[in-house]
Design an enzyme around this catalytic site. Structure first.
Site, mmCIF file in Angstrom:
data_model
loop_
_atom_site.group_PDB
_atom_site.id
_atom_site.type_symbol
_atom_site.label_atom_id
_atom_site.label_comp_id
_atom_site.label_asym_id
_atom_site.label_seq_id
_atom_site.Cartn_x
_atom_site.Cartn_y
_atom_site.Cartn_z
ATOM 1 C CG ASP A 15 -1.905 -1.223 1.087
ATOM 2 O OD1 ASP A 15 -2.199 -1.564 -0.028
ATOM 3 O OD2 ASP A 15 -2.258 -1.398 2.306
ATOM 4 C CE1 TYR A 56 4.177 -6.896 4.649
ATOM 5 C CE2 TYR A 56 3.684 -9.000 5.380
ATOM 6 C CZ TYR A 56 3.618 -7.953 4.539
ATOM 7 O OH TYR A 56 3.450 -8.213 3.157
ATOM 8 C CG ASP A 96 -4.783 2.162 6.021
ATOM 9 O OD1 ASP A 96 -5.848 2.962 6.337
ATOM 10 O OD2 ASP A 96 -4.245 1.758 4.897
ATOM 11 N NE ARG A 127 -4.840 -2.860 4.291
ATOM 12 C CZ ARG A 127 -5.819 -2.647 3.312
ATOM 13 N NH1 ARG A 127 -6.828 -1.938 3.289
ATOM 14 N NH2 ARG A 127 -5.744 -3.165 2.193
#
Length: 297
Positions: A38, A66, A80, A178
């Site tokens: 994103d 992550y 988010d 998310r």
């Protein structure tokens, strides 16, 4: 120019933006990315150049690493920090041991419902297109795998009436961090969203391997861009490998159907000769005892 360019994607750029920029910097059209990030997310985005574009689906299929921040107390429409607030509930301070214990419930195979603001397609149309039109559609649940999820000690903080903490995640392709953050909040009984995310690793390509767009530009202007490329096999280390002799290598380079190797290999697998990847093969779906090429380099 053939190989994998380990890009550190900056915030504010889409993955497609990065592909277009690198095409201009390297003066080549054959550039493909290996998993969308994103715009608000920075991190490892391997780009396949030249012949390496043939391995895009295989590198995309690797595990990802992550670091994310969970914000407890506020939910947003995009899950988010960029989305409009849709729910608030004053949270309490969560203890580290309670967070660790809760995260155990998210290890292994879990089911996620993709966010409405995502590129998942329903009836040939991307979910974010429905969302922008104000149309709600049923989203298909899908199973993903969380290999590791750990609470980062000392990451707790209060910010903008939300209680926040960070997690380290190793997960399968297709995992929405998310949604994971939102689901963690729900498990505690609170609305939540993902307030920060960085991708640290894709397959065997880590943050330490990466270059910024400015660095790539500088190397390109010096005619040294090839020095930044990782070999194609770096993106295939998660596949089993079968090393062959010179005669078999010739047959593979010509895309021939072969007899199965004596070793048991997971499907699909790399075929190499003297350390060089020649092709990716799979067991033949229609001819027992045979193997066929999927990609030949």
């Amino acid at each position: 120019m053939d190989g994998i360019l380990p890009l550190w994607k900056p915030k504010g750029w889409t993955s497609h933006d990065c592909v277009m920029k690198v095409r201009r910097l390297l003066h080549t059209k054959k550039v493909g990315h290996t998993g969308t990030l994103d715009p608000d997310v920075e991190g490892v985005l391997p780009l396949c150049i030249g012949r390496a574009t043939k391995i895009v689906p295989f590198l995309t299929d690797t595990n990802k690493v992550y670091e994310a921040q969970v914000a407890i107390g506020v939910a947003t429409e995009t899950e988010d920090a960029s989305g409009a607030v849709i729910e608030r509930k004053e949270p309490v301070t969560l203890e580290g041991n309670d967070i660790k214990q809760m995260l155990e419930n998210f290890k292994g195979a879990i089911t996620q419902i993709p966010p409405m603001y995502s590129a998942v397609k329903v009836n040939g149309k991307k979910l974010y297109e429905y969302a922008r039109e104000g149309i709600s559609v049923e989203r298909p649940a899908r199973e993903v795998y969380i290999h590791h999820i750990d609470f980062i000690e000392g990451s707790e903080q209060w910010t903008e009436s939300t209680f926040r903490f960070s997690i380290h995640v190793i997960c399968s392709k297709g995992t929405y961090i998310r949604t994971l953050c939102t689901d963690i909040g729900k498990a505690f009984g609170y609305p939540a969203h993902m307030s920060f995310l960085v991708r640290k690793q894709t397959g065997e390509i880590a943050d330490k391997d990466c270059y910024t767009l400015d660095q790539i530009k500088n190397f390109g202007e010096q005619g040294r861009a090839e020095e930044l490329l990782l070999p194609i096999q770096k993106g295939l280390t998660h596949l089993d490998s079968w090393d062959v002799d010179k005669e078999t290598a010739w047959r593979i380079e010509h895309g021939q159907v072969l007899n199965e190797p004596t070793d048991t290999l997971r499907n699909p697998f790399c075929v190499t000769h003297q350390g060089e990847v020649l092709a990716i093969y799979q067991y033949h779906p229609e001819k027992p005892g045979k193997i066929k090429p999927v990609r030949v380099f």
